[in-house]
Design an enzyme around this catalytic site. Structure first.
Site, PDB file in Angstrom:
ATOM      1  N   ASP A 128      10.396  46.223  47.732  1.00  0.00           N
ATOM      2  CA  ASP A 128      10.210  45.923  49.144  1.00  0.00           C
ATOM      3  C   ASP A 128       9.705  44.490  49.111  1.00  0.00           C
ATOM      4  OD1 ASP A 128       8.967  45.353  51.614  1.00  0.00           O
ATOM      5  OD2 ASP A 128       8.862  47.474  52.062  1.00  0.00           O
ATOM      6  N   HIS A 129      10.575  43.542  49.452  1.00  0.00           N
ATOM      7  CA  HIS A 129      10.194  42.147  49.176  1.00  0.00           C
ATOM      8  C   HIS A 129       8.991  41.685  49.995  1.00  0.00           C
ATOM      9  CE1 HIS A 129      12.720  41.096  52.669  1.00  0.00           C
ATOM     10  NE2 HIS A 129      12.092  39.946  52.693  1.00  0.00           N
ATOM     11  N   HIS A 157       9.402  47.587  55.389  1.00  0.00           N
ATOM     12  CA  HIS A 157       8.445  46.471  55.497  1.00  0.00           C
ATOM     13  C   HIS A 157       7.320  46.742  56.509  1.00  0.00           C
ATOM     14  CE1 HIS A 157      11.689  44.763  53.346  1.00  0.00           C
ATOM     15  NE2 HIS A 157      12.414  44.382  54.370  1.00  0.00           N
TER      16      HIS A 157
HETATM   17  O1  LIG Z   1      14.942  43.323  54.284  1.00  0.00           O
HETATM   18  C1  LIG Z   1      15.295  42.582  55.180  1.00  0.00           C
HETATM   19  O2  LIG Z   1      14.515  41.554  55.498  1.00  0.00           O
HETATM   20  C2  LIG Z   1      15.052  40.427  56.185  1.00  0.00           C
HETATM   21  C3  LIG Z   1      13.852  39.662  56.726  1.00  0.00           C
HETATM   22  O3  LIG Z   1      13.117  39.209  55.622  1.00  0.00           O
HETATM   23  P1  LIG Z   1      12.180  37.928  55.753  1.00  0.00           P
HETATM   24  O4  LIG Z   1      11.549  37.801  54.422  1.00  0.00           O
HETATM   25  O5  LIG Z   1      13.079  36.772  56.105  1.00  0.00           O
HETATM   26  O6  LIG Z   1      11.246  38.215  56.859  1.00  0.00           O
HETATM   27  C4  LIG Z   1      15.977  40.825  57.307  1.00  0.00           C
HETATM   28  O7  LIG Z   1      16.624  39.678  57.815  1.00  0.00           O
HETATM   29  C5  LIG Z   1      17.019  41.768  56.767  1.00  0.00           C
HETATM   30  O8  LIG Z   1      17.834  42.228  57.842  1.00  0.00           O
HETATM   31  C6  LIG Z   1      16.386  42.940  56.075  1.00  0.00           C
HETATM   32  O9  LIG Z   1      17.405  43.671  55.394  1.00  0.00           O
END
Ligand SMILES: O=C1O[C@H](COP(=O)(O)O)[C@@H](O)[C@H](O)[C@H]1O
Ligand SMILES: NC(=O)C1=CN([C@@H]2O[C@H](COP(=O)(O)OP(=O)(O)OC[C@H]3O[C@@H](n4cnc5c(N)ncnc54)[C@H](OP(=O)(O)O)[C@@H]3O)[C@@H](O)[C@H]2O)C=CC1
Length: 499
Positions: free
Chosen positions: A180-181, A243
């Site tokens: 989960d980045h 997230h």
């Molecule tokens: O996991 C995801 O995250 C991105 C948003 O990530 P961020 O680090 O730029 O806030 C989102 O655009 C994408 O749809 C989703 O799969």
């Protein structure tokens, strides 16, 4: 003691020709290499369908590094550790060839049989690849074998259970690293430190002093080329299931007895388990969905979601979600956690606002203005920092109050260059630290919470589109808070200006 260097390892990237590998994984590995955090003993095998050679992959990796890092050095040396194998995910012969190359590189680089299998591919392949890794002997070495899995982990609870069963037949829970980045973001990791390393916050961190918590993750981008995937997902599955709920868990969990992955996860699991279950007809009282129509972003006209590539002209897919979560435990009873996330909104911003309750009486009641509530704002991105909103005396003769801000900004600290989330997560995985990866129990609880909402929404046709691109979402999201006497704190006005 924290290891500053990773152990010798072979990293096998399935999906090596794809977008994620190019934009995130190669630059992150390069950063680790340049900082001396990647052991000299490392090799990477890129795997995908197209008939590339080692040389083509190396050029591709070089291009990815040079595009994202202007002052990159020793790139030739870095890319010399990369190898490529064209691959068919369902063919054993293909895995046997991969195993032979892996064994060869093991010897050549002294990798001690340590292997990381990074699945940067569509989720439908996860189970098949994991099974072949075992059947075809790629996990038959002495060292560690870790599986890194990209999102989405399933489409709902049922599919997630199925996927989990398949990968658990091969890898133990401790060797599965579900990415989960957001958990790799500097300020998401900081939530725990802000809470547990400051005497001034923890005593106030409960329903006696906090009135509500708001988490906003807004994007300006639309679905870009991902319409096909997004049609099956929507914002609820794409952002909330993972997230947003992870941030809620970090904000609400009890202090763990130790800072070990097991103890931290166990506290997060308790929060997810205490989320109030929202039954069918109650869902509109707690959750609002939206889909963007055409509008303007940065002065440019943009199309609505239904006109995007690979999107159904009558799509019912949510590109926006706002919700009220209640955590039914002693600490949080009565405190709403409001979340909202969406595409094509006014600003790219992820922020957490902790709003404290008003003081019992306003001594400055004669003043024209009401006292502003105290806020603690955690700026996740693009700015990284914290701001504490207080009231102080306005300069002058009168005893008037004025709002003031105490700011700490990471972005403004000289020499401090925050590493990318993926860099931190790769580093952790190489060192065997699973703290910032999601445990199966968290995944299962998140899906069971989200499934109730998606089932309800799927049973009702939505009035879409209901917000214009370039706005902060549908008006129903404002009403969700208004009926309880709150309003969304505007994300841009809360920006950290200085430190
Ligand atoms: O996991 C995801 O995250 C991105 C948003 O990530 P961020 O680090 O730029 O806030 C989102 O655009 C994408 O749809 C989703 O799969
Ligand atoms: N891109 C991003 O920013 C993010 C991606 N993710 C997740 O990461 C994963 C990968 O995404 P992304 O890189 O964008 O996807 P891409 O479509 O860009 O890449 C997919 C990769 O899979 C390979 N591939 C596809 N089919 C096969 C097959 N049958 N056998 C072998 N290789 C195959 C493709 O290579 P080839 O065509 O050469 O076979 C390519 O390397 C997904 O799970 C996605 O949800 C998660 C968060 C963000």
């Amino acid at each position: 003691m924290i290891q500053s260097e990773t152990p010798a390892s072979l990293i096998m990237i399935f999906g090596a020709t794809g977008d994620l590998a190019k934009r995130k994984l190669y630059p992150s590995l390069y950063h680790l290499f340049r900082k001396g955090k990647l052991a000299e003993h490392f090799a990477v095998i890129g795997v995908a369908r197209r008939p590339w050679t080692n040389e083509i992959l190396r050029e591709h990796v070089k291009d990815s590094v040079l595009t994202s890092i202007k002052d990159a050095e020793n790139v030739e040396e870095f890319v010399s550790h990369f190898y490529y194998k064209p691959h068919d995910v369902s063919d054993s012969q293909s895995y046997i060839q991969l195993k032979n190359l892996a064994n060869e590189l093991d010897q050549k680089y002294g990798l001690d049989g340590n292997r990381i299998f990074y699945l940067a591919m569509a989720p439908e392949f996860f189970g098949t690849i994991a099974e072949h890794l075992k059947i075809d002997g790629l996990t038959d070495t002495e060292g560690f074998h870790r599986l890194v899995i990209e999102k989405p982990f399933g489409h709902d609870l049922e599919s997630a259970i199925e996927l989990n069963k398949r990968i658990r037949n091969v890898f133990s829970e401790n060797d599965i690293y579900r990415i989960d980045h957001y958990l790799g973001k500097e300020m998401v990791q900081n939530i725990e430190v802000i809470r547990f390393a400051n005497a001034i916050f923890e005593p106030l961190w409960n329903n006696r002093f906090i009135s509500n918590i708001q988490i906003t993750s807004s994007e300006m981008l639309g679905v870009e080329e991902r319409g096909g995937y997004y049609e099956t997902s929507g914002a609820l599955r794409d952002m909330v299931q993972n997230h947003m709920l992870q941030m809620v868990a970090l904000l609400a969990m009890e202090p763990p007895i130790r800072l070990t992955p097991k103890e931290i996860r166990s506290e997060k699991v308790k929060v997810l388990g205490a989320l109030r279950t929202i039954e069918h007809d109650e869902i509109p009282n707690y959750f609002v969905r939206g889909q963007y129509g055409s509008g303007e972003i940065n002065g440019e006209k943009v199309i609505g979601y239904r006109d995007e590539q690979n999107v159904n002209k009558e799509s019912n897919t949510d590109t926006y979600v706002a919700g009220k979560l209640m955590i039914d435990n002693f600490r949080w009873a009565g405190v709403p956690f409001y979340i909202r996330t969406g595409k094509r909104m006014t600003a790219k911003s992820t922020k957490i606002v902790i709003q404290f309750k008003d003081i019992p009486m306003n001594l400055y009641y004669k003043s024209e203005k009401d006292l502003d509530p105290n806020l603690l704002v955690i700026h996740i991105q693009p700015e990284e920092g914290i701001t504490l909103h207080l009231n102080a005396k306005d300069t002058g003769q009168m005893m008037e109050t004025t709002p003031v801000k105490l700011n700490f900004s990471n972005n403004h600290t000289p020499g401090l260059n925050t590493p990318e989330a993926y860099e931190k997560l790769l580093f952790d995985c190489l060192r065997g630290d699973a703290t910032n990866f999601t445990h199966w129990d968290e995944v299962a609880l998140s899906w069971s919470f989200v499934d109730k909402i998606s089932h309800y929404w799927e049973s009702k046709k939505a009035e879409f589109p209901n917000y214009s691109a370039g706005t902060m979402g549908p008006k129903e999201a404002d009403e969700l808070l208004k009926k309880e006497g709150f309003s969304w704190w505007p994300v841009t006005d809360l920006d950290v200006k200085d430190c």
